[in-house]
Design a protein around this motif. Sequence first.
Motif, short mmCIF file in Angstrom:
data_model
loop_
_atom_site.label_atom_id
_atom_site.label_comp_id
_atom_site.label_asym_id
_atom_site.label_seq_id
_atom_site.Cartn_x
_atom_site.Cartn_y
_atom_site.Cartn_z
N ILE A 21 -6.91 11.41 -2.13
CA ILE A 21 -6.66 10.95 -3.37
C ILE A 21 -6.15 9.60 -2.74
O ILE A 21 -6.63 8.75 -3.89
CB ILE A 21 -4.95 11.39 -3.42
N LEU A 22 -5.74 9.47 -1.75
CA LEU A 22 -5.41 7.77 -0.92
C LEU A 22 -6.24 6.77 -1.10
O LEU A 22 -6.64 5.97 -1.30
CB LEU A 22 -4.56 7.76 -0.22
N ASP B 77 3.43 5.89 -5.38
CA ASP B 77 3.03 6.27 -6.64
C ASP B 77 1.91 7.37 -7.59
O ASP B 77 2.04 7.39 -8.30
CB ASP B 77 2.94 4.73 -7.67
N ILE B 78 0.71 6.81 -6.66
CA ILE B 78 -0.45 8.08 -7.19
C ILE B 78 -0.68 9.14 -6.45
O ILE B 78 -0.58 10.02 -7.77
CB ILE B 78 -1.47 7.06 -6.53
N LEU B 79 0.70 9.63 -5.56
CA LEU B 79 0.29 10.72 -5.21
C LEU B 79 0.91 11.51 -6.46
O LEU B 79 1.62 12.61 -6.59
CB LEU B 79 0.87 11.00 -3.47
N THR C 17 1.87 10.57 -9.41
CA THR C 17 1.29 11.17 -10.18
C THR C 17 0.33 12.56 -10.30
O THR C 17 -0.05 12.58 -10.87
CB THR C 17 0.82 10.11 -11.48
N GLU C 18 -0.12 12.75 -9.04
CA GLU C 18 -0.95 13.74 -8.56
C GLU C 18 -0.45 15.29 -9.03
O GLU C 18 -0.48 15.95 -7.60
CB GLU C 18 -2.04 13.43 -7.05
N SER D 108 -8.94 5.64 -3.69
CA SER D 108 -7.90 4.31 -4.26
C SER D 108 -7.34 3.01 -3.76
O SER D 108 -7.05 2.71 -4.41
CB SER D 108 -6.29 5.28 -4.91
N TYR E 272 0.86 -1.31 -0.38
CA TYR E 272 0.56 -0.09 0.26
C TYR E 272 0.91 0.79 0.02
O TYR E 272 0.77 2.75 -0.38
CB TYR E 272 -1.10 0.05 1.30
N ARG F 97 2.33 1.62 -3.26
CA ARG F 97 1.28 2.51 -4.33
C ARG F 97 1.55 3.50 -3.71
O ARG F 97 0.85 4.59 -5.49
CB ARG F 97 0.13 0.88 -4.38
N GLY F 98 0.39 3.74 -3.20
CA GLY F 98 -0.17 5.45 -2.21
C GLY F 98 1.27 6.38 -3.12
O GLY F 98 0.76 7.56 -3.82
#
Length: 73
Positions: A58-59, A19-21, A23-24, A62, A13, A16-17
Motif C-alpha cells: 500500500i505504501l 495516515d494512509i495505512l 484509512t486502509e 502510494s 513520509y 503521510r504513510g
Amino acid sequence: MKQHVIITGTVTYAIRGRDILRTEGFRAKVERNTVGIARYGCGYGIVVAGNIDKAVEILTKSGIKILEVSPVN
C-alpha cells in the motif's frame, strides 16, 4: 499481533504513510526511531500491526519511500 517498524526517508513520509495505512484499516503510529538514526538520517518510522506485506504494498503504491522494514522486539 506482530508489529513491524517501517523506516521512511523523512518524517513527512512517516506521517503521510501512517495516515494512509489507517484509512486502509491498519493500526499504525509514528514513533521516534533511536536505532536507525545514524544509518538513515531519519529519526522516525511507522509502527504497524498486521499484514506487513500488504502494508508495504500500500505504501509503495502510494509513493512512500521505504528504507527498511524490521520486526519490533
